[in-house]
Scaffold this motif. Sequence first.
Motif, PDB file in Angstrom:
ATOM      1  N   THR A  77      22.293   0.376   0.269  1.00 55.05           N
ATOM      2  CA  THR A  77      21.831  -0.957   1.013  1.00 55.05           C
ATOM      3  C   THR A  77      20.620  -1.573   0.577  1.00 55.05           C
ATOM      4  O   THR A  77      19.681  -0.843  -0.285  1.00 55.05           O
ATOM      5  CB  THR A  77      21.816  -0.258   2.292  1.00 55.05           C
ATOM      6  OG1 THR A  77      20.708   0.412   2.559  1.00 55.05           O
ATOM      7  CG2 THR A  77      23.039   0.402   3.052  1.00 55.05           C
ATOM      8  N   SER A  78      20.226  -2.612   1.101  1.00 56.02           N
ATOM      9  CA  SER A  78      18.952  -3.211   0.684  1.00 56.02           C
ATOM     10  C   SER A  78      17.775  -2.387   1.229  1.00 56.02           C
ATOM     11  O   SER A  78      16.758  -2.467   0.388  1.00 56.02           O
ATOM     12  CB  SER A  78      18.993  -4.564   1.166  1.00 56.02           C
ATOM     13  OG  SER A  78      17.920  -5.386   1.212  1.00 56.02           O
ATOM     14  N   ILE A  79      17.797  -1.952   2.241  1.00 54.05           N
ATOM     15  CA  ILE A  79      16.806  -1.255   2.640  1.00 54.05           C
ATOM     16  C   ILE A  79      16.475  -0.070   1.629  1.00 54.05           C
ATOM     17  O   ILE A  79      15.445   0.095   1.363  1.00 54.05           O
ATOM     18  CB  ILE A  79      16.649  -0.717   4.182  1.00 54.05           C
ATOM     19  CG1 ILE A  79      15.316  -0.221   4.449  1.00 54.05           C
ATOM     20  CG2 ILE A  79      17.727   0.180   4.301  1.00 54.05           C
ATOM     21  CD1 ILE A  79      14.032  -1.323   4.678  1.00 54.05           C
ATOM     22  N   HIS A  80      17.563   0.685   1.152  1.00 56.99           N
ATOM     23  CA  HIS A  80      17.111   1.834   0.384  1.00 56.99           C
ATOM     24  C   HIS A  80      16.793   1.221  -0.945  1.00 56.99           C
ATOM     25  O   HIS A  80      16.000   2.106  -1.673  1.00 56.99           O
ATOM     26  CB  HIS A  80      18.812   2.443   0.393  1.00 56.99           C
ATOM     27  CG  HIS A  80      18.960   3.285   1.461  1.00 56.99           C
ATOM     28  ND1 HIS A  80      20.151   2.974   2.189  1.00 56.99           N
ATOM     29  CD2 HIS A  80      18.552   4.456   2.136  1.00 56.99           C
ATOM     30  CE1 HIS A  80      20.339   3.556   3.438  1.00 56.99           C
ATOM     31  NE2 HIS A  80      19.060   4.683   3.238  1.00 56.99           N
ATOM     32  N   HIS A  81      17.404   0.137  -1.533  1.00 61.25           N
ATOM     33  CA  HIS A  81      16.915  -0.425  -2.749  1.00 61.25           C
ATOM     34  C   HIS A  81      15.298  -0.743  -2.577  1.00 61.25           C
ATOM     35  O   HIS A  81      14.522  -0.266  -3.697  1.00 61.25           O
ATOM     36  CB  HIS A  81      17.768  -1.745  -2.946  1.00 61.25           C
ATOM     37  CG  HIS A  81      17.214  -2.421  -4.204  1.00 61.25           C
ATOM     38  ND1 HIS A  81      17.303  -1.845  -5.424  1.00 61.25           N
ATOM     39  CD2 HIS A  81      16.633  -3.429  -4.550  1.00 61.25           C
ATOM     40  CE1 HIS A  81      17.089  -2.607  -6.385  1.00 61.25           C
ATOM     41  NE2 HIS A  81      16.443  -3.666  -5.959  1.00 61.25           N
ATOM     42  N   VAL A  85      -0.448  -3.819  -4.495  1.00 61.91           N
ATOM     43  CA  VAL A  85       0.707  -3.442  -3.735  1.00 61.91           C
ATOM     44  C   VAL A  85       1.093  -4.172  -2.373  1.00 61.91           C
ATOM     45  O   VAL A  85       2.190  -4.606  -2.206  1.00 61.91           O
ATOM     46  CB  VAL A  85       0.526  -1.961  -3.442  1.00 61.91           C
ATOM     47  CG1 VAL A  85       1.589  -1.307  -2.537  1.00 61.91           C
ATOM     48  CG2 VAL A  85       0.595  -1.124  -4.744  1.00 61.91           C
ATOM     49  N   VAL A  86      -0.088  -4.422  -1.618  1.00 61.74           N
ATOM     50  CA  VAL A  86       0.204  -4.788  -0.463  1.00 61.74           C
ATOM     51  C   VAL A  86       0.762  -6.269  -0.259  1.00 61.74           C
ATOM     52  O   VAL A  86       1.391  -7.104   0.205  1.00 61.74           O
ATOM     53  CB  VAL A  86      -1.039  -4.691   0.635  1.00 61.74           C
ATOM     54  CG1 VAL A  86      -0.680  -5.458   1.819  1.00 61.74           C
ATOM     55  CG2 VAL A  86      -1.058  -3.239   0.830  1.00 61.74           C
ATOM     56  N   SER A  87       0.215  -7.102  -1.276  1.00 57.30           N
ATOM     57  CA  SER A  87       0.674  -8.478  -1.719  1.00 57.30           C
ATOM     58  C   SER A  87       1.762  -8.672  -2.119  1.00 57.30           C
ATOM     59  O   SER A  87       2.153 -10.040  -2.388  1.00 57.30           O
ATOM     60  CB  SER A  87      -0.735  -9.425  -2.014  1.00 57.30           C
ATOM     61  OG  SER A  87      -0.771  -8.673  -3.509  1.00 57.30           O
ATOM     62  N   SER A  88       2.394  -7.981  -2.872  1.00 55.02           N
ATOM     63  CA  SER A  88       3.732  -8.099  -3.415  1.00 55.02           C
ATOM     64  C   SER A  88       4.723  -8.439  -2.587  1.00 55.02           C
ATOM     65  O   SER A  88       4.747  -7.771  -1.462  1.00 55.02           O
ATOM     66  CB  SER A  88       3.949  -6.923  -4.314  1.00 55.02           C
ATOM     67  OG  SER A  88       4.673  -6.022  -3.533  1.00 55.02           O
ATOM     68  N   PRO A  89       5.674  -9.369  -2.622  1.00 51.02           N
ATOM     69  CA  PRO A  89       6.552  -9.801  -1.861  1.00 51.02           C
ATOM     70  C   PRO A  89       7.728  -8.683  -1.565  1.00 51.02           C
ATOM     71  O   PRO A  89       8.018  -8.713  -0.359  1.00 51.02           O
ATOM     72  CB  PRO A  89       7.451 -10.954  -2.788  1.00 51.02           C
ATOM     73  CG  PRO A  89       6.584 -11.225  -3.894  1.00 51.02           C
ATOM     74  CD  PRO A  89       5.698 -10.020  -4.097  1.00 51.02           C
ATOM     75  N   GLU A  90       7.930  -7.842  -2.406  1.00 55.50           N
ATOM     76  CA  GLU A  90       8.695  -6.949  -1.952  1.00 55.50           C
ATOM     77  C   GLU A  90       8.368  -5.947  -0.985  1.00 55.50           C
ATOM     78  O   GLU A  90       8.873  -5.388  -0.008  1.00 55.50           O
ATOM     79  CB  GLU A  90       9.381  -5.638  -3.038  1.00 55.50           C
ATOM     80  CG  GLU A  90       9.914  -6.685  -4.308  1.00 55.50           C
ATOM     81  CD  GLU A  90       8.903  -7.087  -5.312  1.00 55.50           C
ATOM     82  OE1 GLU A  90       7.829  -6.246  -5.483  1.00 55.50           O
ATOM     83  OE2 GLU A  90       8.916  -8.011  -5.875  1.00 55.50           O
ATOM     84  N   ILE A  91       6.994  -5.687  -1.072  1.00 55.58           N
ATOM     85  CA  ILE A  91       6.313  -4.463  -0.031  1.00 55.58           C
ATOM     86  C   ILE A  91       6.008  -5.310   1.099  1.00 55.58           C
ATOM     87  O   ILE A  91       6.404  -4.821   2.116  1.00 55.58           O
ATOM     88  CB  ILE A  91       5.064  -4.147  -1.050  1.00 55.58           C
ATOM     89  CG1 ILE A  91       5.232  -3.391  -2.162  1.00 55.58           C
ATOM     90  CG2 ILE A  91       4.291  -2.954   0.065  1.00 55.58           C
ATOM     91  CD1 ILE A  91       6.133  -2.330  -2.157  1.00 55.58           C
ATOM     92  N   ARG A  92       5.516  -6.469   0.840  1.00 51.94           N
ATOM     93  CA  ARG A  92       5.345  -7.262   2.091  1.00 51.94           C
ATOM     94  C   ARG A  92       6.720  -7.286   3.024  1.00 51.94           C
ATOM     95  O   ARG A  92       6.533  -7.211   4.369  1.00 51.94           O
ATOM     96  CB  ARG A  92       4.749  -8.591   1.888  1.00 51.94           C
ATOM     97  CG  ARG A  92       4.577  -9.285   3.063  1.00 51.94           C
ATOM     98  CD  ARG A  92       3.757 -10.741   3.097  1.00 51.94           C
ATOM     99  NE  ARG A  92       2.479 -10.471   2.353  1.00 51.94           N
ATOM    100  CZ  ARG A  92       1.735 -11.599   1.514  1.00 51.94           C
ATOM    101  NH1 ARG A  92       2.414 -12.514   1.446  1.00 51.94           N
ATOM    102  NH2 ARG A  92       0.674 -11.010   1.084  1.00 51.94           N
ATOM    103  N   LEU A 113       9.177  -5.416   3.189  1.00 54.69           N
ATOM    104  CA  LEU A 113       9.514  -4.183   3.454  1.00 54.69           C
ATOM    105  C   LEU A 113       8.721  -3.579   4.779  1.00 54.69           C
ATOM    106  O   LEU A 113       9.252  -3.408   5.836  1.00 54.69           O
ATOM    107  CB  LEU A 113       9.338  -3.054   2.361  1.00 54.69           C
ATOM    108  CG  LEU A 113       9.759  -1.500   2.748  1.00 54.69           C
ATOM    109  CD1 LEU A 113      11.421  -1.504   3.005  1.00 54.69           C
ATOM    110  CD2 LEU A 113       9.636  -0.637   1.385  1.00 54.69           C
ATOM    111  N   LEU A 114       7.575  -3.714   4.635  1.00 58.01           N
ATOM    112  CA  LEU A 114       6.329  -3.599   5.706  1.00 58.01           C
ATOM    113  C   LEU A 114       6.932  -4.325   6.816  1.00 58.01           C
ATOM    114  O   LEU A 114       6.970  -3.665   8.020  1.00 58.01           O
ATOM    115  CB  LEU A 114       5.036  -3.598   5.218  1.00 58.01           C
ATOM    116  CG  LEU A 114       4.633  -2.550   4.201  1.00 58.01           C
ATOM    117  CD1 LEU A 114       3.223  -3.040   3.780  1.00 58.01           C
ATOM    118  CD2 LEU A 114       4.556  -1.118   4.708  1.00 58.01           C
ATOM    119  N   THR A 115       7.254  -5.662   6.857  1.00 55.81           N
ATOM    120  CA  THR A 115       7.612  -6.472   7.765  1.00 55.81           C
ATOM    121  C   THR A 115       8.622  -5.903   8.432  1.00 55.81           C
ATOM    122  O   THR A 115       8.768  -5.957   9.763  1.00 55.81           O
ATOM    123  CB  THR A 115       7.602  -7.983   7.386  1.00 55.81           C
ATOM    124  OG1 THR A 115       6.308  -8.632   6.653  1.00 55.81           O
ATOM    125  CG2 THR A 115       7.893  -8.743   8.400  1.00 55.81           C
ATOM    126  N   GLY A 116       9.732  -5.707   7.751  1.00 58.00           N
ATOM    127  CA  GLY A 116      11.004  -5.119   8.280  1.00 58.00           C
ATOM    128  C   GLY A 116      10.897  -3.789   9.032  1.00 58.00           C
ATOM    129  O   GLY A 116      11.211  -3.672  10.110  1.00 58.00           O
TER     130      GLY A 116
END
Length: 91
Positions: free
Chosen positions: A2-6, A70-77, A79-82
């Motif tokens: 799933t997207s979250i696992h990815h 790390v924190v400013s990357s779109p993927e991590i942001r 993921l953290l928002t989710g």
Amino acid sequence: MTSIHHHYAALIRRAHRLSSRLHHLAARAHGLAARATTRRLALSERGSATAEYAIAALAAAAFAALLIAVVSSPEIRGLLTGIISKALNTK
């Protein structure tokens, strides 16, 4: 997968790479400190605290830069928002 696992797997890989970089940086700072200490003992005691503070400041700045990356990357942001949204919406 799933997207979250990815995203989670990508986060783990990135954290591992950053951990490796940080370990390398810490080893390098330790080596620099050891060389500075050897030089200091060979020459004099003056300026030793300044060199040690400079090395510590350099390591702290490098760690801060990695953390910001790390924190400013779109993927991590995303993921953290989710994760935060899911935690706040749980009843």
